[in-house]
Design a protein around this motif. Structure first.
Motif: not given
Length: 121
Positions: A75-76, A78, A82, A100, A111, A114-117
């Protein structure tokens, strides 16, 4: 149309056949692989990470020395990876860029911010 792929292994003296698409991730615990699938079920089998990586194929990436994750389940990313199940997996921070890049290569898309902060090249 792509044909469904399956993996066959032995768990608790039973032959298990799973659709690879149902697998979220596989983590090594000693000399056993723990295969986590959608719905929360976990299967244990004696298989090396290399053999498991070979059987699961290119849509799984290594996020740590002993953990393969389905790109479709991510999902993401960070400070943890997640998954769609809500589970969070740790990884080595210095591997973040590689993880990534592999996800982007497999999904062939850029990407979402917001998904790869916290990405720094």
């Amino acid at each position: 149309m792509q044909k469904e792929k399956y993996i066959t292994f032995t768990s608790n003296k039973r032959k298990i056949v799973l659709n690879i698409g149902s697998i979220l991730y596989a983590a090594m615990e000693g000399n056993k692989a723990r295969i986590h699938i959608c719905g929360g079920e976990v299967y244990e089998t004696r298989m090396t990470l290399g053999k498991l990586e070979e059987k699961l194929g290119e849509n799984f990436i290594k996020v740590s020395r002993g953990c393969l994750v389905s790109v479709a389940a991510i999902q993401d990313i960070t400070d943890t990876v997640r998954l769609s199940s809500g589970e969070r997996l740790k990884y080595t921070q210095r591997q973040k860029r590689r993880i990534i890049d592999e996800v982007m290569k497999i999904t062939a898309c850029a990407p979402a911010e917001e998904n790869f902060k916290g990405i720094s090249p």
